[in-house]
Design a protein around this motif. Sequence first.
Motif: not given
Length: 380
Positions: A11, A114-118, A262
């Motif tokens: 996550n 950090e929170p996963a994005s993309g 990321q």
Amino acid sequence: MHSSPSLKSDNLRERLVVRRLTMAHPGDLSALAALLDAGEMAANDIVAVIGKTEGNGGVNDFTRGYFTQSLMALLARHTGKPAEALLRQVPCVLSGGTEGVLSPHYVVFARTSEPASGSGGALAIGTAISAPLPAHDIGRWAHVRSAAAAVRAAMDQAGIERPEDVRFVQLKCPCVTSARAQQAAAIGQTVRTADPGRSMAYARAAGAFGTAVALGEMPDDPRLEGAMLEDFSLGSFRASISSGVEVDAIEAIVLGHSERWQGPLRMGCAPMQDALDIAGVTEAVREIGLLASPQLAPPDAARVAAVFVKCEPDRRGLVRGMRHTMLDDTDINAQRHIRGAVGGLVAGVLGETQIFVSGGAEHQGPDGGGLVAVIAHVVD
């Protein structure tokens, strides 16, 4: 073998932060201290430092130890950890010599989550520090294997699964001093060479071979030990190896791309065929979407986060067929000549003087050349 904490849950993704900071003298950490005091960077997030001091780059260049001591004292105050413990946890790779237009500086690498994005995919970092390397192993195949193990450990810690995704490997290796040679003799061991300058060259060669072994560029074959400083067709085009008296173990910093990270940072790396190879510099920045024509435009130059260069005076005494005198100058060391020359060339292309330019490129890039690696922010 010590390496930094492993990657976190699915996550979360790791994110690399790179800050290039100036120094007024080799013990000046005020720029980093200001970031830590302001809460713009957390000391516990810092995983590595690569810096360029204004020393001579030789065996007796104590600016490197001065900076390292100052850094560890600063981090100790902010983390509560003993400076002696931090020395075994945070690689601090320094190169002395800021000849010509080169500016003293240091690059701080921090990893956060950090929170996963993309879909992910960004520049990743991994570090590792080997066990202390005995003086009698320096420049020998045991050194190669220790370096290879450190590189593999750093790759694993970064989550870089494929050797082809590694863009740049920075190692710092110990060398044999007169005192270390005497200590080896006292326990019945012999060193490969007791000449400190020659030992630094063998240490760099062994580090380059170890990187090549870890990345699958050459086999783990002890019979190749005799090829160090002899067969310059062997080595790695992604290795940057330094050596110094201020370390007793191999410190490894591996940078590459991973889907488990990321952020906006990417890295390009290209070989320089010789000291005049501007095309190598432009290729390294082209890999990350920057165009030097002939110099980076100010908006593109502002995207550059760090630059690392290895170079070597051509041992054949020629640059594009013309004789050079770097190897014969008894007043100025050849490594100081080449750092000034190549530093000026790269600075001219990038419009930037805070460039890590390190001599001693044995088996690191083409013979008589070297490599250039650039970290930059990508444009969305």
